[in-house]
Scaffold this motif. Structure first.
Motif, PDB file in Angstrom:
ATOM      1  N   ILE A  94       0.855  -1.182   0.000  1.00 41.36           N
ATOM      2  CA  ILE A  94       0.000   0.000   0.000  1.00 41.36           C
ATOM      3  C   ILE A  94       0.893   1.234   0.000  1.00 41.36           C
ATOM      4  O   ILE A  94       1.810   1.347   0.812  1.00 41.36           O
ATOM      5  N   ALA A  95       0.670   2.139  -0.927  1.00 47.98           N
ATOM      6  CA  ALA A  95       1.445   3.380  -0.972  1.00 47.98           C
ATOM      7  C   ALA A  95       0.660   4.432  -1.745  1.00 47.98           C
ATOM      8  O   ALA A  95      -0.074   4.110  -2.683  1.00 47.98           O
ATOM      9  N   ASP A  96       0.838   5.662  -1.343  1.00 50.80           N
ATOM     10  CA  ASP A  96       0.178   6.804  -1.984  1.00 50.80           C
ATOM     11  C   ASP A  96       1.273   7.711  -2.532  1.00 50.80           C
ATOM     12  O   ASP A  96       2.155   8.153  -1.777  1.00 50.80           O
ATOM     13  N   TRP A  97       1.240   7.985  -3.819  1.00 51.91           N
ATOM     14  CA  TRP A  97       2.300   8.797  -4.416  1.00 51.91           C
ATOM     15  C   TRP A  97       2.378  10.195  -3.799  1.00 51.91           C
ATOM     16  O   TRP A  97       3.406  10.860  -3.842  1.00 51.91           O
ATOM     17  N   HIS A  98       1.272  10.659  -3.199  1.00 49.32           N
ATOM     18  CA  HIS A  98       1.277  11.974  -2.564  1.00 49.32           C
ATOM     19  C   HIS A  98       2.211  12.009  -1.352  1.00 49.32           C
ATOM     20  O   HIS A  98       2.728  13.061  -0.984  1.00 49.32           O
ATOM     21  N   ASN A  99       2.403  10.847  -0.722  1.00 46.90           N
ATOM     22  CA  ASN A  99       3.231  10.768   0.486  1.00 46.90           C
ATOM     23  C   ASN A  99       3.904   9.408   0.493  1.00 46.90           C
ATOM     24  O   ASN A  99       3.559   8.530   1.294  1.00 46.90           O
ATOM     25  N   LEU A 100       4.852   9.233  -0.401  1.00 47.00           N
ATOM     26  CA  LEU A 100       5.458   7.918  -0.605  1.00 47.00           C
ATOM     27  C   LEU A 100       6.287   7.487   0.598  1.00 47.00           C
ATOM     28  O   LEU A 100       7.233   8.163   1.000  1.00 47.00           O
ATOM     29  N   LYS A 101       5.914   6.354   1.160  1.00 50.63           N
ATOM     30  CA  LYS A 101       6.677   5.732   2.229  1.00 50.63           C
ATOM     31  C   LYS A 101       7.072   4.342   1.743  1.00 50.63           C
ATOM     32  O   LYS A 101       6.237   3.435   1.685  1.00 50.63           O
ATOM     33  N   LEU A 102       8.331   4.218   1.377  1.00 49.55           N
ATOM     34  CA  LEU A 102       8.821   2.995   0.745  1.00 49.55           C
ATOM     35  C   LEU A 102       9.726   2.231   1.700  1.00 49.55           C
ATOM     36  O   LEU A 102      10.251   2.799   2.668  1.00 49.55           O
ATOM     37  N   PRO A 103       9.916   0.933   1.442  1.00 47.93           N
ATOM     38  CA  PRO A 103      10.763   0.127   2.323  1.00 47.93           C
ATOM     39  C   PRO A 103      12.159   0.719   2.478  1.00 47.93           C
ATOM     40  O   PRO A 103      12.766   1.166   1.506  1.00 47.93           O
ATOM     41  N   GLU A 104      12.649   0.731   3.694  1.00 46.83           N
ATOM     42  CA  GLU A 104      13.978   1.272   3.988  1.00 46.83           C
ATOM     43  C   GLU A 104      15.046   0.520   3.213  1.00 46.83           C
ATOM     44  O   GLU A 104      15.072  -0.709   3.177  1.00 46.83           O
ATOM     45  N   GLY A 105      15.899   1.275   2.536  1.00 47.12           N
ATOM     46  CA  GLY A 105      17.014   0.660   1.828  1.00 47.12           C
ATOM     47  C   GLY A 105      16.683   0.091   0.466  1.00 47.12           C
ATOM     48  O   GLY A 105      17.581  -0.387  -0.235  1.00 47.12           O
ATOM     49  N   ARG A 106      15.421   0.139   0.091  1.00 48.48           N
ATOM     50  CA  ARG A 106      15.030  -0.406  -1.223  1.00 48.48           C
ATOM     51  C   ARG A 106      15.453   0.572  -2.318  1.00 48.48           C
ATOM     52  O   ARG A 106      15.156   1.759  -2.245  1.00 48.48           O
ATOM     53  N   LYS A 107      16.159   0.076  -3.315  1.00 52.27           N
ATOM     54  CA  LYS A 107      16.645   0.904  -4.411  1.00 52.27           C
ATOM     55  C   LYS A 107      15.908   0.575  -5.703  1.00 52.27           C
ATOM     56  O   LYS A 107      15.663  -0.600  -6.000  1.00 52.27           O
ATOM     57  N   LYS A 134      12.539  11.585  -5.902  1.00 54.86           N
ATOM     58  CA  LYS A 134      13.057  11.192  -4.588  1.00 54.86           C
ATOM     59  C   LYS A 134      13.146   9.670  -4.481  1.00 54.86           C
ATOM     60  O   LYS A 134      14.068   9.128  -3.865  1.00 54.86           O
ATOM     61  N   ALA A 135      12.199   8.978  -5.110  1.00 56.69           N
ATOM     62  CA  ALA A 135      12.140   7.519  -5.020  1.00 56.69           C
ATOM     63  C   ALA A 135      13.176   6.828  -5.900  1.00 56.69           C
ATOM     64  O   ALA A 135      13.753   5.803  -5.508  1.00 56.69           O
ATOM     65  N   ILE A 136      13.431   7.366  -7.102  1.00 61.74           N
ATOM     66  CA  ILE A 136      14.332   6.655  -8.028  1.00 61.74           C
ATOM     67  C   ILE A 136      15.620   7.403  -8.310  1.00 61.74           C
ATOM     68  O   ILE A 136      16.539   6.827  -8.901  1.00 61.74           O
ATOM     69  N   GLY A 137      15.701   8.673  -7.900  1.00 64.53           N
ATOM     70  CA  GLY A 137      16.943   9.414  -7.993  1.00 64.53           C
ATOM     71  C   GLY A 137      17.296   9.935  -9.373  1.00 64.53           C
ATOM     72  O   GLY A 137      16.669   9.593 -10.376  1.00 64.53           O
ATOM     73  N   SER A 138      18.324  10.759  -9.408  1.00 66.49           N
ATOM     74  CA  SER A 138      18.843  11.283 -10.670  1.00 66.49           C
ATOM     75  C   SER A 138      19.361  10.120 -11.511  1.00 66.49           C
ATOM     76  O   SER A 138      20.040   9.226 -11.009  1.00 66.49           O
ATOM     77  N   GLY A 139      19.017  10.125 -12.792  1.00 63.87           N
ATOM     78  CA  GLY A 139      19.379   9.023 -13.671  1.00 63.87           C
ATOM     79  C   GLY A 139      18.349   7.916 -13.706  1.00 63.87           C
ATOM     80  O   GLY A 139      18.460   6.981 -14.509  1.00 63.87           O
ATOM     81  N   GLY A 140      17.326   8.017 -12.850  1.00 65.48           N
ATOM     82  CA  GLY A 140      16.250   7.030 -12.849  1.00 65.48           C
ATOM     83  C   GLY A 140      15.413   7.127 -14.109  1.00 65.48           C
ATOM     84  O   GLY A 140      15.231   8.203 -14.684  1.00 65.48           O
TER      85      GLY A 140
END
Length: 217
Positions: A94-107, A134-140
């Motif tokens: 479950i995740a909402d793009w408005h307030n993304l809370k993703l698993p710690e350390g997941r790349k 923020k989720a996938i970074g520069s170059g994502g």
């Protein structure tokens, strides 16, 4: 339309969500788009936003390296998990793009969203892009797919607000009606909006779908 109302709409129509993909004309274009997506996301660790029933997820699961498929609706995630996937390759959350809370350390090396962008208000584009970056970074690598306007198929626009967002009236299974935001951006509008945060922006279309790919700066 408030975000909660949109989420509630999709929760109520989850069971019938995939029916549109079975329309004879659309089905052919959907398969063609799925092949394009699969090629684009090959060997990527993919964050999928708004996975819905998993229609697109099932098509690129073989090609991707890994997938975290997310949605704000538990009802949709339940349906998404019913598809067949390669063992150990696809996870759901479950995740909402408005307030993304993703698993710690997941790349992640890529982000995919199918059918989500048309439900984002124009004044929310910047925050959506910021969350994705923020989720996938520069170059994502970012891949979006959404609906075109198709004569005698697309629901008519009920109204257009002062920001240029367009809305449709949809029926729920109980017969009630709800207003849903549904934007149909042009190629030039998409390229202009993404130019500030991305490079190698490419937009392609078949009759029923548009697809955008880009690399985040």
């Amino acid at each position: 339309m408030k975000r909660e109302a949109l989420a509630d709409y999709y929760a109520q129509c989850a069971e019938t969500f995939d029916e549109k993909y079975q329309e004879p004309d659309l089905e052919e274009d959907a398969y063609a788009a799925a092949e394009h997506i699969s090629e684009a996301l090959a060997n990527h660790d993919v964050l999928e936003l708004g996975c819905g029933s998993g229609y697109w997820t099932q098509h690129f699961a073989d090609a991707a390296k890994s997938i975290l498929a997310t949605d704000v609706n538990e009802a949709m995630l339940d349906l998404a998990q019913d598809h067949d996937y390669p063992d150990g390759k696809v996870e759901f959350a479950i995740a909402d793009w408005h307030n993304l809370k993703l698993p710690e350390g997941r790349k992640f090396t890529a982000c995919f969203a199918g059918g989500m962008w048309s439900h984002i208000r124009r004044d929310e584009y910047n925050s959506a892009m910021a969350n994705i970056r923020k989720a996938i970074g520069s170059g994502g690598f970012l891949v979006l797919i959404d609906d075109n306007v198709v004569e005698d198929f697309t629901r008519p626009t009920a109204r257009t607000d002062s920001d240029g967002n367009t809305y449709q009236i949809r029926e729920l299974p109980d017969g009630s009606r709800v207003e849903v935001i549904k934007n149909f951006p042009t190629d030039s509008y998409l390229k202009k909006k993404f130019a500030a945060i991305a490079r190698d922006i490419r937009v392609s279309r078949n009759e029923f779908f548009w697809m955008l790919t880009c690399v985040l700066k």
